[in-house]
Design an enzyme around this catalytic site. Structure first.
Site, PDB file in Angstrom:
ATOM      1  N   PRO A  34     -21.653  46.107  21.383  1.00  0.00           N
ATOM      2  CA  PRO A  34     -21.875  47.423  21.992  1.00  0.00           C
ATOM      3  C   PRO A  34     -21.639  48.527  20.974  1.00  0.00           C
ATOM      4  O   PRO A  34     -20.792  48.387  20.071  1.00  0.00           O
ATOM      5  CB  PRO A  34     -20.812  47.483  23.101  1.00  0.00           C
ATOM      6  N   LYS A  35     -22.390  49.606  21.090  1.00  0.00           N
ATOM      7  CA  LYS A  35     -22.167  50.774  20.233  1.00  0.00           C
ATOM      8  C   LYS A  35     -21.246  51.736  20.980  1.00  0.00           C
ATOM      9  O   LYS A  35     -21.654  52.390  21.937  1.00  0.00           O
ATOM     10  CB  LYS A  35     -23.493  51.454  19.884  1.00  0.00           C
TER      11      LYS A  35
END
Length: 359
Positions: free
Chosen positions: A30-31
């Site tokens: 995930p960013k």
């Protein structure tokens, strides 16, 4: 013996990519929507370093205290500082920490403590892992299991990564990162791939700023964009500022007939209402008012944006991109209702790593 890596150290960076690929060779994560942070612990010394290689210790005392108690004596981690509020990441709460008053920082650290999310292990003891491939660094990071540090979820499966891309936005995350599994850590290099959300909105062109490299009236620097709330009040929602020099000159001539004295402009004088977002104000990032030129509310512009921030009324988080003029749209029709509503997702589940992964 001291740690093999010392601050400052440039973090490895990411470059935009269009779509998550079907082919293998990438580790997807995930960013996180926060402040990039490298953590250096060397005995009693602990440093939080920003992406720009500046110390962050004074702004996040609770993180320094927590990690000083839990981390091994000598370690270097790459990760993200985030703050959760009401079940979502809150970037505004992070920016509030960059404050000159120590008392203010202390109060905020108690009210909304920050968390550190680790996504890379760069050194441990007297060993540096910069030359090791991503796959080996990830295995070492998973084996670390340190209290007070969140381990970012990761997968090698593109389908899982695509599901994260959609689901995690509801928890305030910012897309997906792809890391080449066989590559070493490359400080300052754009080796990573970032897959971010892109959307469009039709906005009112309500003002402009002149470019710093020209005289007033010569080159357009940026557009000032507006959206109406449910009561019809026009709020400043962001800017468009990326144009070639020739286009800046053309726009200066094209928009000259729309320039007004601002007497009836909704962002000036007595027309401004309480709670209305207007341009030009002093902020923690800008120490003086930013001059701008009011325009007659006659044009609609379609822009591409990634996501919004700031609650209601919201604004575009980053500078938006010009897509096209919309002569078919009425100015009054440009409202917040067109912005995408994202389904909520349990942020605590992401912190705990309780997410679906197929391999």
């Amino acid at each position: 013996m001291s740690s093999p890596l010392r601050p400052p150290l440039k973090p490895m960076l990411a470059k935009p990519a269009k779509a998550i690929p079907d082919s293998g060779g990438l580790l997807f994560e995930p960013k996180w929507d926060g402040f990039r942070c490298l953590v250096f612990r060397d005995g009693d010394e602990l440093t939080l370093q920003s992406r720009s290689e500046k110390p962050l210790n004074r702004y996040f005392p609770e993180v320094v205290a927590r990690l000083s108690k839990s981390l091994p004596e000598r370690i270097v981690l790459d990760g993200e500082l985030v703050i959760a509020r009401d079940g979502k990441l809150d970037f505004d709460a992070l920016t509030e920490r960059i404050h000159p008053a120590e008392s203010r920082v202390k109060l905020l650290s108690e009210q909304n403590p920050a968390e550190f999310v680790a996504f890379d292990l760069l050194a441990l003891g007297d060993e540096s892992f910069l030359e090791d491939p991503t796959s080996e660094r990830r295995a070492r990071l998973e084996a670390l299991n340190v209290e007070g540090v969140h381990l970012t979820p990761a997968t090698t499966d593109p389908e899982t990564a695509r599901s994260w891309f959609e689901l995690f936005e509801g928890a305030g995350l910012d897309g997906v990162i792809g890391k080449p599994l066989a590559e070493p850590y490359a400080p300052g290099k754009r080796v990573l791939l970032k897959y971010k959300h892109k959307r469009t909105a039709d906005c009112v062109l309500a003002g402009l700023r002149w470019h710093v490299d020209g005289e007033p009236g010569e080159l357009v620097g940026s557009f000032l964009l507006g959206l109406h709330d449910a009561d019809g009040l026009l709020h400043h929602v962001g800017v468009v500022g990326s144009f070639p020099v020739t286009r800046r000159r053309e726009l200066a001539e094209e928009l000259a007939p729309l320039i007004t004295d601002g007497a009836d402009h909704p962002w000036l004088g007595d027309a401004v209402q309480e709670g209305q977002r207007v341009p030009g104000g002093i902020t923690r990032w800008k120490s003086k008012e930013q001059p701008w030129v009011p325009l007659a509310l006659d044009r609609v512009v379609e822009v591409a944006y990634e996501h919004t921030e700031g609650g209601a009324p919201a604004r575009f988080r980053h500078t938006s991109q010009f897509v096209r003029w919309r002569p078919d749209r009425e100015v009054a029709s440009c409202g917040y209702a067109q912005l995408a509503e994202v389904a909520r997702y349990d942020l605590d589940a992401v912190f705990r790593g309780e997410v679906v992964r197929t391999r």
